[in-house]
Design a protein around this motif. Structure first.
Motif, PDB file in Angstrom:
ATOM      1  N   HIS A 177       0.844  -1.197   0.000  1.00  0.00           N
ATOM      2  CA  HIS A 177       0.000   0.000   0.000  1.00  0.00           C
ATOM      3  C   HIS A 177       0.881   1.250   0.000  1.00  0.00           C
ATOM      4  O   HIS A 177       1.766   1.391   0.856  1.00  0.00           O
ATOM      5  CB  HIS A 177      -0.859   0.040   1.266  1.00  0.00           C
ATOM      6  N   PRO A 178       0.660   2.201  -0.884  1.00  0.00           N
ATOM      7  CA  PRO A 178       1.420   3.462  -0.876  1.00  0.00           C
ATOM      8  C   PRO A 178       0.831   4.445   0.136  1.00  0.00           C
ATOM      9  O   PRO A 178       0.298   5.496  -0.226  1.00  0.00           O
ATOM     10  CB  PRO A 178       1.270   3.964  -2.309  1.00  0.00           C
ATOM     11  N   THR A 179       0.933   4.101   1.411  1.00  0.00           N
ATOM     12  CA  THR A 179       0.323   4.961   2.436  1.00  0.00           C
ATOM     13  C   THR A 179       0.973   6.342   2.490  1.00  0.00           C
ATOM     14  O   THR A 179       0.345   7.304   2.937  1.00  0.00           O
ATOM     15  CB  THR A 179       0.386   4.292   3.825  1.00  0.00           C
ATOM     16  N   PHE A 180       2.231   6.426   2.037  1.00  0.00           N
ATOM     17  CA  PHE A 180       2.856   7.743   1.959  1.00  0.00           C
ATOM     18  C   PHE A 180       2.025   8.639   1.043  1.00  0.00           C
ATOM     19  O   PHE A 180       1.844   9.836   1.298  1.00  0.00           O
ATOM     20  CB  PHE A 180       4.286   7.620   1.401  1.00  0.00           C
ATOM     21  N   LEU A 181       1.504   8.057  -0.049  1.00  0.00           N
ATOM     22  CA  LEU A 181       0.727   8.813  -1.029  1.00  0.00           C
ATOM     23  C   LEU A 181      -0.631   9.196  -0.462  1.00  0.00           C
ATOM     24  O   LEU A 181      -1.098  10.332  -0.667  1.00  0.00           O
ATOM     25  CB  LEU A 181       0.552   7.993  -2.306  1.00  0.00           C
ATOM     26  N   TYR A 182      -1.263   8.269   0.241  1.00  0.00           N
ATOM     27  CA  TYR A 182      -2.558   8.566   0.849  1.00  0.00           C
ATOM     28  C   TYR A 182      -2.441   9.769   1.775  1.00  0.00           C
ATOM     29  O   TYR A 182      -3.266  10.686   1.747  1.00  0.00           O
ATOM     30  CB  TYR A 182      -3.086   7.368   1.639  1.00  0.00           C
ATOM     31  N   GLU A 183      -1.388   9.755   2.609  1.00  0.00           N
ATOM     32  CA  GLU A 183      -1.230  10.860   3.560  1.00  0.00           C
ATOM     33  C   GLU A 183      -0.829  12.148   2.852  1.00  0.00           C
ATOM     34  O   GLU A 183      -1.269  13.236   3.232  1.00  0.00           O
ATOM     35  CB  GLU A 183      -0.195  10.507   4.632  1.00  0.00           C
ATOM     36  N   SER A 184      -0.016  12.044   1.820  1.00  0.00           N
ATOM     37  CA  SER A 184       0.382  13.244   1.081  1.00  0.00           C
ATOM     38  C   SER A 184      -0.831  13.915   0.448  1.00  0.00           C
ATOM     39  O   SER A 184      -0.987  15.141   0.527  1.00  0.00           O
ATOM     40  CB  SER A 184       1.405  12.879   0.002  1.00  0.00           C
ATOM     41  N   ILE A 185      -1.696  13.118  -0.161  1.00  0.00           N
ATOM     42  CA  ILE A 185      -2.908  13.672  -0.778  1.00  0.00           C
ATOM     43  C   ILE A 185      -3.806  14.294   0.285  1.00  0.00           C
ATOM     44  O   ILE A 185      -4.352  15.394   0.100  1.00  0.00           O
ATOM     45  CB  ILE A 185      -3.657  12.577  -1.554  1.00  0.00           C
ATOM     46  N   TRP A 186      -3.969  13.593   1.396  1.00  0.00           N
ATOM     47  CA  TRP A 186      -4.790  14.112   2.497  1.00  0.00           C
ATOM     48  C   TRP A 186      -4.249  15.460   2.985  1.00  0.00           C
ATOM     49  O   TRP A 186      -5.007  16.410   3.239  1.00  0.00           O
ATOM     50  CB  TRP A 186      -4.840  13.115   3.639  1.00  0.00           C
ATOM     51  N   ASP A 187      -2.936  15.549   3.114  1.00  0.00           N
ATOM     52  CA  ASP A 187      -2.326  16.786   3.589  1.00  0.00           C
ATOM     53  C   ASP A 187      -2.449  17.912   2.563  1.00  0.00           C
ATOM     54  O   ASP A 187      -2.676  19.068   2.935  1.00  0.00           O
ATOM     55  CB  ASP A 187      -0.848  16.550   3.925  1.00  0.00           C
TER      56      ASP A 187
END
Length: 269
Positions: A177-187
């Motif tokens: 899972h690219p959770t770094f990407l999920y959080e980046s988009i959220w931020d």
């Protein structure tokens, strides 16, 4: 095909034996951009010149130290047996919640000494902080860290991700899972929200409180997907902290409104 996939080089460039990692370059860029935006907005809001430049001289090193202390405390079983590794921050091991705690305490003390409003400084800085976090997560991407659990390549392709992201999530024969990407988009979405709230001219302090609430809600859910969580027994510490911050910020917001501690507005001089 999987055997031909190679991770991106985490080294940006070298000066002889000195290697400069993309992680540091990306984090530095996020800090510089955030500082630029805060300084510009501080001038508009009539803060004394160089307020944020002076604040960063203290906040950056203290935040790094507090981020490391936070991480070490929750990995104490390891570091108690390897005390020489406690200061080895260059090998990884910092926590954003620790950094935020250090930054908030530093800002509070700084504001008191300069006889400035902590809430005014925090409100101006909030969009810069979350933008820096959004950019900084791409440093984790380059290091292939802060990812979630295993998934299939088909799952990642179904998300319509660029091929370079899909390939970078292929680590030791497994896709994650690219959770770094999920959080980046959220931020990034949080940054847009905060910029819109400036135009609404919300009450002083509520920009910063909104940032903390927004970030914490997203972090709570994304943390549940990650594989590298700091644990407190069976609890993911980031989820516990996120929940506490959401409840605490809502309580502070209600308290300040009830007792008329936030009657000033963001755009007030």
């Amino acid at each position: 095909m999987n055997q031909t996939i190679h991770p991106l080089n985490p080294i940006a460039f070298s000066f002889g034996p000195i290697e400069v990692h993309w992680y540091g370059v990306i984090i530095g860029f996020g800090l510089a951009l955030g500082l630029f935006l805060a300084i510009r907005e501080g001038d508009r809001r009539s803060l004394p010149k160089d307020t944020f430049a002076d604040l960063m001289l203290w906040a950056i090193p203290i935040s790094i130290i507090s981020a490391r202390i936070y991480y070490v405390l929750f990995e104490w079983p390891y570091y108690s047996q390897h005390p020489s590794q406690i200061i080895a921050i260059w090998e990884g091991g910092i926590a954003i919640h620790g950094a935020l705690i250090g930054a908030v305490i530093t800002t509070y003390v700084f504001a008191k000494k300069r006889k400035l409003s902590f809430w005014k400084i925090a409100d101006i800085a909030a969009p810069s902080i979350i933008l820096g976090q959004a950019i900084g997560r791409w440093g984790n991407f380059m290091n292939q860290e802060a990812h979630g659990g295993p998934v299939s390549r088909a799952f990642l392709e179904h998300l319509h991700l660029p091929k370079f992201i899909i390939n970078q999530m292929y680590i030791n024969g497994i896709y994650y899972h690219p959770t770094f990407l999920y959080e980046s988009i959220w931020d990034f979405l949080g940054f847009i929200l905060l910029m819109l709230l400036r135009r609404v001219n919300i009450r002083r302090g509520e920009m910063f409180l909104s940032y903390v609430i927004w970030y914490s809600v997203g972090r709570f859910y994304i943390e549940g997907l990650r594989t590298d969580s700091l644990m407190l027994g069976s609890l993911r510490m980031a989820q516990v902290i996120s929940l506490v911050l959401v409840i605490g910020c809502l309580a502070v917001l209600i308290f300040r409104r009830k007792y008329h501690l936030s009657d000033e507005r963001y755009l007030d001089i």
